[in-house]
Scaffold this active site. Structure first.
Site, PDB file in Angstrom:
ATOM      1  N   CYS A 134      -2.602   0.725  29.722  1.00  0.00           N
ATOM      2  CA  CYS A 134      -1.253   1.292  30.471  1.00  0.00           C
ATOM      3  C   CYS A 134      -1.275   2.888  31.157  1.00  0.00           C
ATOM      4  O   CYS A 134      -1.747   2.924  31.815  1.00  0.00           O
ATOM      5  CB  CYS A 134      -0.777   2.135  28.290  1.00  0.00           C
TER       6      CYS A 134
ATOM      7  N   HIS B 274      -0.370  -2.889  25.982  1.00  0.00           N
ATOM      8  CA  HIS B 274      -1.937  -2.418  25.158  1.00  0.00           C
ATOM      9  C   HIS B 274      -2.276  -3.958  24.634  1.00  0.00           C
ATOM     10  O   HIS B 274      -2.208  -4.171  23.104  1.00  0.00           O
ATOM     11  CB  HIS B 274      -0.989  -1.952  23.700  1.00  0.00           C
TER      12      HIS B 274
ATOM     13  N   GLU C  82      -5.287  -4.320  23.104  1.00  0.00           N
ATOM     14  CA  GLU C  82      -5.859  -4.243  21.663  1.00  0.00           C
ATOM     15  C   GLU C  82      -5.054  -4.295  21.116  1.00  0.00           C
ATOM     16  O   GLU C  82      -5.699  -4.088  19.716  1.00  0.00           O
ATOM     17  CB  GLU C  82      -6.642  -2.829  22.005  1.00  0.00           C
TER      18      GLU C  82
ATOM     19  N   GLU D  26       0.856  -0.789  -0.475  1.00  0.00           N
ATOM     20  CA  GLU D  26      -0.079  -0.370  -0.110  1.00  0.00           C
ATOM     21  C   GLU D  26       1.054   1.020   0.115  1.00  0.00           C
ATOM     22  O   GLU D  26       1.677   1.395   0.818  1.00  0.00           O
ATOM     23  CB  GLU D  26      -0.586   0.079   1.511  1.00  0.00           C
TER      24      GLU D  26
ATOM     25  N   LYS E  43     -14.927  12.021 -13.689  1.00  0.00           N
ATOM     26  CA  LYS E  43     -13.723  13.176 -13.910  1.00  0.00           C
ATOM     27  C   LYS E  43     -12.322  12.725 -13.153  1.00  0.00           C
ATOM     28  O   LYS E  43     -11.554  13.421 -13.719  1.00  0.00           O
ATOM     29  CB  LYS E  43     -14.308  13.788 -14.252  1.00  0.00           C
TER      30      LYS E  43
HETATM   31  N1  GLN Z   1       2.780   7.997  29.460  1.00  0.00           N
HETATM   32  C1  GLN Z   1       3.029   6.898  29.759  1.00  0.00           C
HETATM   33  C2  GLN Z   1       4.215   6.180  29.895  1.00  0.00           C
HETATM   34  O1  GLN Z   1       4.736   6.207  29.809  1.00  0.00           O
HETATM   35  C3  GLN Z   1       1.755   5.686  29.376  1.00  0.00           C
HETATM   36  C4  GLN Z   1       2.231   6.050  27.877  1.00  0.00           C
HETATM   37  C5  GLN Z   1       0.817   5.046  27.754  1.00  0.00           C
HETATM   38  O2  GLN Z   1      -0.440   4.679  27.818  1.00  0.00           O
HETATM   39  N2  GLN Z   1       0.703   4.172  26.011  1.00  0.00           N
HETATM   40  O3  GLN Z   1       4.052   4.857  30.790  1.00  0.00           O
END
Ligand code: GLN
Length: 533
Positions: free
Chosen positions: A381, A510, A512, A140, A186
């Site tokens: 986080c 994370h 997610e 991409e 177009k």
């Molecule tokens: N600011 C926070 C840290 O650096 C959390 C970072 C985040 O949420 N990805 O630890």
């Protein structure tokens, strides 16, 4: 035998969903029994997206091997169900950096280094470096034909196209003009012409459109852009991005692509995907989730993609649980101004990642509200760090407890910079230096998190510089906070939870980033489940 290449190039506008189109093409070809990977080319000078402001760039996607990249790589992973490594993101900055480094070490044998062929060759080499055992590599190219920035990449893919079996797909936009009541082709014609100027002839055109594209318009595009009839693939805006592969399948897009390479489908395996899309469409039981962030509003507009992976992970969980998901993003400063009253009709609250002071007091208020009212809470986080601060302040009586990210002089620095990060920050070596990528956590027996993951050892992706301060762990534990997951050496706190609550879990990672449409994050799934009881 080498891989086959599918180049996806944009015309007319950016933001058309080329990433979804790339992912959907990949999904179909994968469902026909082939091994597929995808590359994103970003024409900016930055080496990666890690140093970019979320309000400008949207979410920064984190790869398993610690790359901080464009969120399109997230779409590839979510659709294809594979891990996409760092090397699948190419930026102008990376290319020029290597060419210059090579020149500095006499890599060009005393001749002058040039954009053509040296920069072009560097791009080609990097694209080919991801081939491995893949049958197809989808590339991409970010930006739009006609942009100065992506021109050199177009030259590179034209050259690569001469050396490898490849096809070109042009993604454009078809506006509807109210005054004449007509879809206008177009701009698409111009985009195709601009691509021909670089020597690239599209094999397929996918015109994005807010409505269905009728036959006369399809014919006009194939006539005036000189592409085969039947190779204009419609892509109207749908109710779910996950329905796009199904729409492409209806139009035999995958089979037509295979035919171009003289190949046929080996299997057909899109049933599970189809059922999940059906689940989204037929779900009636509602679940309403609030995402409380700092980057929700920008100017007069709501940002749609700063927390995109959180949205998608929630959607995956709901598709599997057959629930009708409503997500509302809430600017955390709003809670500071108006209190938590506005949270009362939410079934669950997510506090996602973030940086800096603004809006943190609102997040802390929201977390207190969830804790006290038995409202499911998931902290990601920064969200987990805020939950620790809330617990320290309101349960342990540590008034003014904070993270040193926001208050260097706090009496109770319950969240503090990791020792190895101190020097990095002092020397302002900010690019690609956080604790990044997959990190293992050991989960404590008899905890909610251990039960959810079903394993003692798990791994999630990380991106942070701060951590729970080891000095306060005992105090927090004594007051009832459970550190349910730690790094293998026991030093870093990776998960927290509190007992006797529907769901109150925070993680330094994370999760997610590992959720896929066909394989949702267990943590998100359980969070959503708890929102329905
Ligand atoms: N600011 C926070 C840290 O650096 C959390 C970072 C985040 O949420 N990805 O630890």
């Amino acid at each position: 035998m080498g891989a086959k290449y599918i180049f996806v190039i944009g015309g007319v506008l950016s933001g058309l969903g080329k990433g979804i189109i790339t992912s959907s093409i990949g999904k179909i070809i994968q469902s026909y029994g082939y091994k597929v990977t995808a590359i994103k080319i970003d024409p900016y000078i930055n080496i990666d997206a890690g140093t970019m402001r979320p309000t400008e760039h949207g979410e920064v996607w984190v790869t398993e091997d610690g790359g901080e990249f464009d969120q399109d790589l997230g779409n590839y992973e979510r659709f294809l169900g594979i891990n996409i490594p760092k090397k699948n993101n190419i930026t102008t900055g990376q290319i020029y950096l290597s060419v210059i480094q090579r020149e500095r070490s006499l890599g060009y044998n005393g001749r002058n280094a040039e954009v053509i062929p040296d920069v072009v060759n560097e791009i080609k080499d990097r694209i080919r470096a991801v081939e491995e055992d893949n049958d197809f590599v989808i590339v991409e190219v970010g930006g739009t034909t006609g942009d100065i920035q992506n021109l050199i990449f177009l030259h590179a893919i034209r050259e690569l196209g001469k050396e490898t079996p490849s096809i070109n797909i042009l993604v454009t936009y078809i506006p509807f003009l109210d005054t004449v009541g007509e879809l206008k082709t177009k701009p698409t014609q111009h985009a195709a012409a601009q691509l021909r100027e670089v020597g690239i002839m599209p094999d397929f055109i996918v015109p994005r459109c807010d409505r269905r594209l009728d036959q006369p318009r399809k014919d006009k595009i194939s006539n005036l852009c000189f592409i085969e009839r039947g190779n204009v693939i419609e892509d109207p805006t749908l109710d779910s991005i996950y329905a796009v592969p199904l729409l492409f399948k209806e139009q035999n897009f995958g089979e037509k692509i295979l035919k171009k390479f003289g190949m046929e489908k080996k299997t057909e395996d899109l049933e599970n995907w189809k059922n999940l899309v059906e689940n989204i469409r037929n779900s009636d039981k509602k679940v309403k989730i609030g995402i409380i962030g700092k980057y929700v509003i920008y100017g007069d507009q709501e940002h749609k993609d700063v927390y995109i992976s959180v949205h998608e992970a929630l959607k995956h969980a709901c598709a599997h649980l057959k629930l009708n998901l409503e997500i509302k993003q809430i600017q955390s400063t709003e809670i500071e101004n108006r209190g938590t009253e506005m949270l009362k009709d939410y079934d669950g609250i997510v506090v996602p990642g973030g940086f800096g002071f603004e809006g943190t007091e609102g997040k802390i208020k929201a977390i207190k509200y969830c804790r006290e009212n038995n409202i499911p809470f998931l902290g990601l986080c920064y969200g987990m760090q805020m939950a620790v601060i809330e617990y320290a302040r309101n349960i342990c009586g540590m008034e003014g407890a904070n993270t040193t990210e926001n208050d260097k002089n706090t009496k109770y620095p319950v969240i503090d910079i990791m020792p190895e990060q101190k020097e990095i920050v002092e020397k302002e070596k900010m690019g690609a230096t956080m604790r990044l990528g997959a990190c293992t956590a050991i989960l404590k027996k008899d905890t909610k998190v251990r039960k959810i993951y079903g394993n003692e050892e798990i791994s999630e992706r990380h991106r942070h510089r701060y951590e729970v301060n080891p000095k306060y762990i005992e105090k927090l534990e004594d007051a009832g906070l459970i550190f349910s997951g730690k790094s293998p050496n026991g030093k870093l706190m990776e998960f927290i939870e509190i007992p006797n609550h529907k769901f109150f879990v925070g993680t330094q990672g994370h999760p997610e980033f590992k959720s896929r449409f066909e394989n949702p994050s267990p943590l998100f799934k359980e969070f959503i489940k708890s929102c329905t009881i």
